[in-house]
Design a protein around this motif. Structure first.
Motif: not given
Length: 85
Positions: A42-69
């Motif tokens: 349900r909508l209430v079950d959605v986790p809170v977004a992490p703080a800016p600059g915090t990277f996890t498996a669910a919110t990867p670092d954009p630098v890693d994506g640029a390195a893959v490209i």
């Protein structure tokens, strides 16, 4: 033309005269047991977004994506040359 205008006005007035004044209000209806036990989140079950600059498996670092490209750029150019040939 005149009959179309009269018909349109008659239709509009008939719609305005029927119904409720609270057409777009929300209704406080309980959920049925089937909906309450549904396996989807349900909508209430959605986790809170992490703080800016915090990277996890669910919110990867954009630098890693640029390195893959950058790592795939030579392969992409080679495939583009092959496709052109």
């Amino acid at each position: 033309m005149r009959s179309a205008t009269i018909a349109t006005l008659t239709f509009a007035f008939s719609l305005c005269a029927c119904g409720t004044t609270q057409l777009f209000t929300t209704y406080d209806l309980p959920e049925s047991p089937e909906v309450e036990s549904a396996p989807y989140p349900r909508l209430v079950d959605v986790p809170v977004a992490p703080a800016p600059g915090t990277f996890t498996a669910a919110t990867p670092d954009p630098v890693d994506g640029a390195a893959v490209i950058d790592g795939l750029a030579p392969l992409a150019s080679a495939q583009a040359e092959r496709a052109a040939a």
